[in-house]
Design a protein around this motif. Structure first.
Motif, mmCIF file in Angstrom:
data_model
loop_
_atom_site.group_PDB
_atom_site.id
_atom_site.type_symbol
_atom_site.label_atom_id
_atom_site.label_comp_id
_atom_site.label_asym_id
_atom_site.label_seq_id
_atom_site.Cartn_x
_atom_site.Cartn_y
_atom_site.Cartn_z
ATOM 1 N N UNK A 91 0.838 3.901 -14.840
ATOM 2 C CA UNK A 91 1.753 2.825 -15.190
ATOM 3 C C UNK A 91 2.412 2.307 -13.909
ATOM 4 N N UNK A 92 3.215 1.255 -14.041
ATOM 5 C CA UNK A 92 3.810 0.620 -12.857
ATOM 6 C C UNK A 92 4.721 1.575 -12.102
ATOM 7 N N UNK A 93 5.437 2.452 -12.796
ATOM 8 C CA UNK A 93 6.315 3.399 -12.100
ATOM 9 C C UNK A 93 5.501 4.380 -11.266
ATOM 10 N N UNK A 94 4.442 4.924 -11.843
ATOM 11 C CA UNK A 94 3.592 5.875 -11.113
ATOM 12 C C UNK A 94 2.815 5.183 -9.994
ATOM 13 N N UNK A 95 2.549 3.895 -10.147
ATOM 14 C CA UNK A 95 1.785 3.149 -9.141
ATOM 15 C C UNK A 95 2.499 3.110 -7.803
ATOM 16 N N UNK A 96 3.814 3.180 -7.810
ATOM 17 C CA UNK A 96 4.583 3.122 -6.567
ATOM 18 C C UNK A 96 4.204 4.243 -5.610
ATOM 19 N N UNK A 97 3.818 5.383 -6.147
ATOM 20 C CA UNK A 97 3.455 6.530 -5.305
ATOM 21 C C UNK A 97 2.013 6.452 -4.806
ATOM 22 N N UNK A 98 1.264 5.448 -5.230
ATOM 23 C CA UNK A 98 -0.161 5.357 -4.889
ATOM 24 C C UNK A 98 -0.436 4.564 -3.619
#
Length: 193
Positions: free
Chosen positions: A69-76
């Motif tokens: 999701x967009x929140x988890x994408x920040x760590x990618x």
């Protein structure tokens, strides 16, 4: 390594090419042979009469992203750079008119310039409003700001990860602002981030 490019991610650019403003990110891919590194010269293809510049912010994937999701994408992703997505506009227009895919106009050799440096997200004073511009022969021809992107970095990563797995080292060109135009033999292009 994959090169994934987002199209029509700035309203003004979509309008300048008379395209619809998309409801979700539009993406296409370029092969690794499209990369042009080390400030090497860009050879204009002899099969196109109208190659356009498109300056873009580029994010480098640092962690595998699959159905995030967009929140988890920040760590990618941790770094942001600058690139140029060269487009054989005459060929793209012909292909679009026939309803055909336009990779031929986008995925040709050396059509994905990548700048030399990367900036860590943590070093950005205003990560939601990253300014950048392109000069040709010393004249500014394109100016962008990430705050004007329709789809922000996290949204892009999340969307892409629903369809393709992003892996460390993959590059995501995030779309170009308005002001695209032709390049000529012996033009000197410089991008600023």
């Amino acid at each position: 390594m994959k090169i994934v490019c987002i199209g029509r991610n700035y309203v003004a650019h979509a309008m300048e090419l008379r395209n619809e403003v998309p409801a979700e990110p539009v993406f296409f891919m370029k092969p690794e042979t499209s990369l042009l590194l080390n400030n090497d010269p860009f050879p204009l293809p002899d099969w196109s009469k109208e190659v356009h510049h498109e300056i873009e912010l580029v994010i480098r994937v640092s962690r595998t992203a699959r159905k995030v999701d967009a929140d988890a994408a920040a760590a990618c992703f941790q770094q942001i750079g600058l690139g140029i997505d060269f487009t054989a506009r005459d060929i793209q227009d012909q292909l679009k008119a026939k309803g055909l895919p336009w990779e031929k106009a986008k995925a040709f050799d050396h059509a994905a310039v990548l700048g030399k440096g990367w900036i860590a997200k943590t070093d950005l004073a205003h990560p939601g409003a990253i300014g950048f511009h392109l000069q040709i022969n010393g004249i500014t021809v394109q100016r962008g700001d990430s705050s004007l992107m329709i789809f922000k970095f996290n949204q892009i990563i999340a969307h892409l990860s629903n369809y393709i797995t992003l892996e460390p080292g993959d590059l995501v060109y995030t779309g170009t602002p308005a002001g695209v135009g032709p390049v000529r033999h012996d033009d000197h292009l410089e991008g600023f981030l």
